[in-house]
Design an enzyme around this catalytic site. Structure first.
Site, short mmCIF file in Angstrom:
data_model
loop_
_atom_site.label_atom_id
_atom_site.label_comp_id
_atom_site.label_asym_id
_atom_site.label_seq_id
_atom_site.Cartn_x
_atom_site.Cartn_y
_atom_site.Cartn_z
N CYS A 199 0.15 3.76 2.77
CA CYS A 199 0.64 3.23 4.05
C CYS A 199 2.12 3.52 4.22
O CYS A 199 2.58 3.92 5.30
CB CYS A 199 0.41 1.72 4.12
SG CYS A 199 -1.31 1.21 4.07
N CYS A 259 0.84 -1.21 0.00
CA CYS A 259 0.00 0.00 0.00
C CYS A 259 0.87 1.26 0.00
O CYS A 259 1.57 1.54 0.98
CB CYS A 259 -0.93 -0.03 1.21
SG CYS A 259 -1.72 1.54 1.59
#
Length: 768
Positions: free
Chosen positions: A35, A32
């Protein structure tokens, strides 16, 4: 407690989050991107708050935890106190917002959170929670409890109150005849005022203030880049329209919203009604109409107070006088100011360049404004060629009518025809503003970034002195996209003659030449690009070879091989069915060939033209079916049709390439080695490997497009060459050609290997 983040697992999660202190948990994953961007912010905030636990849950490794908390998007941030969830949000946070959140969460009362959650459950059951008026009704649209009275017509009348689902008061206001009228207030969950202001007959009028809170709140204030240092914002409205905005810090001092720094002192000469624009680092005074568009005089000043520019507007469009500061913009270094006129946003008529004492340095007539409808219909953008003399004559006609934009475009086409640059340079000198090379490039770049599909904007930039080479090249691109490649070639050739140093213009010309079917000329431009732009040269060469193959018997160049299991041993279709499908491929290819031939002069020899299919069609073209058919127990769509009118040449060649591959491999599967109608089916021993190879290569092409080849690398899948280039070295923009090529071949083999199938053009044969 710790100054570092802690990795949490199913075994440690309950113990960690059940502690009495504050625990923040970041649900994340390695793949991600947001993230990964949020991770250093989360870690840095942890170091500032050693009294708070900052935990991380890898959702890939801890799927049970992610499922338990119904984590649907990442990163997701949750906060716990004593095992109670006190906050949840999805998406990465900037550092300042996370810092403010942590501070507010430290003061959260867990008992109050529990009561709020109990109240939300009551709300879900349709039960009025404590703290809400017992006669309140739930409003699904606003997701709030509401209480007030109505008049005889059912209109809201008098005082009204609104509560959140958790029972906290969020708004109170007064209605008159169904419209808010009078003072209103909104509240933070803590009971502090979050907003106040006044309505007048349904519209906010006068000052409306937002107040920040140190306590946890769902009320929003610090949006769109507003600094957390801002503790109060006041918007002034004129019957629903914002006319002024001011921001203040905790001490009541006016501040710049993006930084929270003190509002700058107003320079001498800047009027009181002007406001400082921190996003531009300028002072401005702009008048707006009722639609919020600029209307009337707009003025902008430098931070020092010097007037930067001023212009008259009508309903959002520059109309009338324009004056501006013009340092280092024009070729004559004496120029300090410029002034002129606009008509509906287009510079026109006489423009004057002035020195420090506002004495005239130079004047230019930019001609009349010409707009999109007129320019797009002009014969100067026609795809039909003309001799240079005809274009120069047309340019003179335009000049007499002061249509300087059109005259410049006509002269560009004349330059392309006879390569005489001097008349074009002379015209540019007469009717455009003489900017410095750097400013000319900037003027063109600004237009091309925002309006590269507008003839009005690009032609307007020409007379304003934008870089002519850049703008003519952009005109070429737009014409090429509009299926006018001959006109496009004229404009890009003119651009190259004006800017011979621009190697990237060769790349543009190469793409236009490909759209005209001039592959040999495109390869020459690729050769010319090698020194200056080797990557572009490589792409152009690869694109040319991919787009213009030699249509010979392709299976003769291959040794089929596949590592797939359960491959078919032989064709399952009858000879009659195969012959029928051969004629369908031949009909489609002949249709493409006829369309391509119609785009060139009769008798022109083109080495890449698909072969004549008439030998396979002794009775002429066969019907191409569009229908719903039953295949086994499944209903599938069959679409054998092929639309070619108005389709660009590259797409036509891609259609031909896919059908030719499928046709030649179909003939090969019957034992043929050339383009003839099969009389019997004698499949080669490696038939199954050919079928598997088409699927394997299609998978490799799709993996390259979707994952960049990561799937093939992980599985160790075999590579292959396409037009002499390894699949992993093919430019990513060209992988779609390979995918389309093998998609058609795979569909043919799927059809051929299963007697239940009725056509290679079944939609269920084109998925994987």
């Amino acid at each position: 407690m710790s100054e570092h983040t802690v990795d949490l697992t199913a075994e440690t999660f309950e113990q960690t989050t059940g502690a009495p202190g504050l625990v923040l948990v970041d649900f994340w994953a390695e793949w991600c991107g947001p993230c990964r961007n949020f991770a250093p912010i989360f870690t840095a905030t942890a170091q500032k708050h050693p009294d708070v636990v900052f935990g991380k849950v890898d959702t890939e490794a801890q799927q049970e935890l992610a499922g338990r908390f119904e984590v649907q998007s990442i990163p997701t941030l949750m906060a716990f106190k004593g095992g109670v969830v006190v906050h949840r949000s999805a998406g990465a946070m900037p550092a300042g917002r996370l810092e403010a959140l942590v501070k507010s969460l430290k003061s959260v009362d867990v008992d109050a959170v529990k009561r709020a959650e109990e109240n939300k459950k009551l709300t879900e059951q349709g039960i009025v929670p404590p703290g809400v008026h017992p006669d309140a009704e739930w409003d699904e649209g606003d997701s709030e409890w509401v209480h007030g009275t109505t008049d005889a017509k059912g209109r809201k009348q008098g005082p009204f109150k609104y509560w959140r689902a958790d029972g906290t008061l969020c708004n109170e206001c007064v209605y008159e005849n169904g419209k808010p009228h009078g003072p209103f207030k909104r509240f933070h969950e803590s009971g502090e005022v979050s907003q106040d202001g006044e309505f007048v007959k349904g519209d906010i009028h006068g000052p409306r203030a937002w107040y920040a809170s140190e306590k946890y709140t769902t009320e929003r204030m610090h949006e769109n880049g507003v600094s957390l240092s801002v503790r109060k914002t006041v918007m002034t409205y004129d019957h629903g329209r914002v006319v002024d905005v001011k921001h203040y810090d905790g001490q009541g001092r006016r501040v710049v919203p993006s930084t929270g720094e003190p509002y700058p002192d107003r320079p001498k000469g800047v009027p009181l009604e002007a406001e400082y624009r921190e996003d531009m680092n300028q002072w401005s005074h702009v008048n707006l109409d009722v639609a919020g568009e600029r209307h009337g005089l707009s003025r902008f000043w430098l931070p020092t107070g010097e007037l930067l520019w001023e212009a008259e507007y009508v309903d959002g469009s520059r109309q009338g006088l324009f004056r501006s500061l013009a340092n280092d913009e024009y070729q004559d270094p004496r120029v300090r100011f410029d002034e002129g006129r606009f008509d509906q946003g287009e510079a026109c008529d006489a423009w004057t360049l002035l020195d420090e004492d506002r004495a005239v340095v130079l004047s230019r007539d930019l001609g009349v404004a010409q707009f999109e409808e007129e320019l797009s219909a002009s014969q100067v953008l026609s795809n039909l060629p003309r001799p240079a003399s005809a274009w120069r004559e047309y340019a003179e006609t335009c000049l007499k009518a002061r249509k300087h934009r059109e005259a410049l475009l006509a002269m560009a086409r004349a330059v392309a025809s006879d390569q005489q640059v001097a008349p074009m340079l002379e015209l540019l000198e007469r009717v455009t503003l003489p900017r410095t090379p750097r400013n000319a490039r900037g003027t063109a770049a600004e237009v091309l970034e925002n309006a590269s599909n507008s003839w009005e904007a690009m032609a307007g930039a020409l007379v304003r002195g934008g870089d002519a080479g850049m703008l003519l090249r952009a005109c070429a691109v737009l014409l090429d996209q509009s299926d006018k490649p001959r006109a496009a070639l004229d404009f890009v050739n003119a651009a190259l003659l004006l800017s011979p140093e621009r190697a990237d213009f060769l790349f543009t010309r190469g793409l236009i030449l490909l759209n005209m079917g001039l592959d040999a000329h495109a390869l020459k431009d690729a050769e010319g690009l090698k020194k200056a732009e080797p990557d572009s040269a490589s792409f152009l060469g690869a694109y040319t070879r991919s787009l213009f193959p030699v249509f010979d018997f392709w299976p003769a160049k291959e040794t089929p091989h596949s590592t797939y299991d359960n491959l078919p041993e032989a064709p399952a279709q009858t000879l009659m069915a195969i012959q029928r499908v051969v004629q369908k491929y031949a009909t489609r290819l002949q249709k493409i060939r006829t369309e391509l031939q119609g785009r060139f002069k009769p008798g022109v020899s083109l080495p890449w033209m698909p072969p004549d299919m008439s030998a396979l069609l002794p009775q002429g073209p066969v019907e191409l079916v569009e229908d719903e058919v039953e295949v086994g127990e499944e209903s599938v769509s069959v679409d054998e049709s092929l639309a070619v009118a108005g389709v660009g040449l590259p797409d036509l060649i891609r259609f031909a390439r896919g059908d030719w591959s499928a046709l030649t491999w179909l003939l090969w599967s019957c034992g043929e080695t050339k383009l003839v109608m099969p009389k019997k089916v004698i499949s080669p021993e490696n038939f199954g490997h050919a079928a598997g190879m088409s699927s394997q290569r299609l998978w490799r092409a799709r993996d390259r497009r979707v994952t960049g080849g990561r799937g093939a690398k992980a599985s160790g899948a075999a590579s292959f060459e396409f037009e002499g280039v390894d699949i992993d070295a093919v430019p990513s923009q060209l992988v779609g050609i390979i995918e389309q090529h093998y998609s058609e071949t795979q569909a043919m083999f799927y059809w051929l290997a299963d007697s239940d199938n009725v056509s290679p053009w079944q939609d269920n044969l084109r998925g994987s």
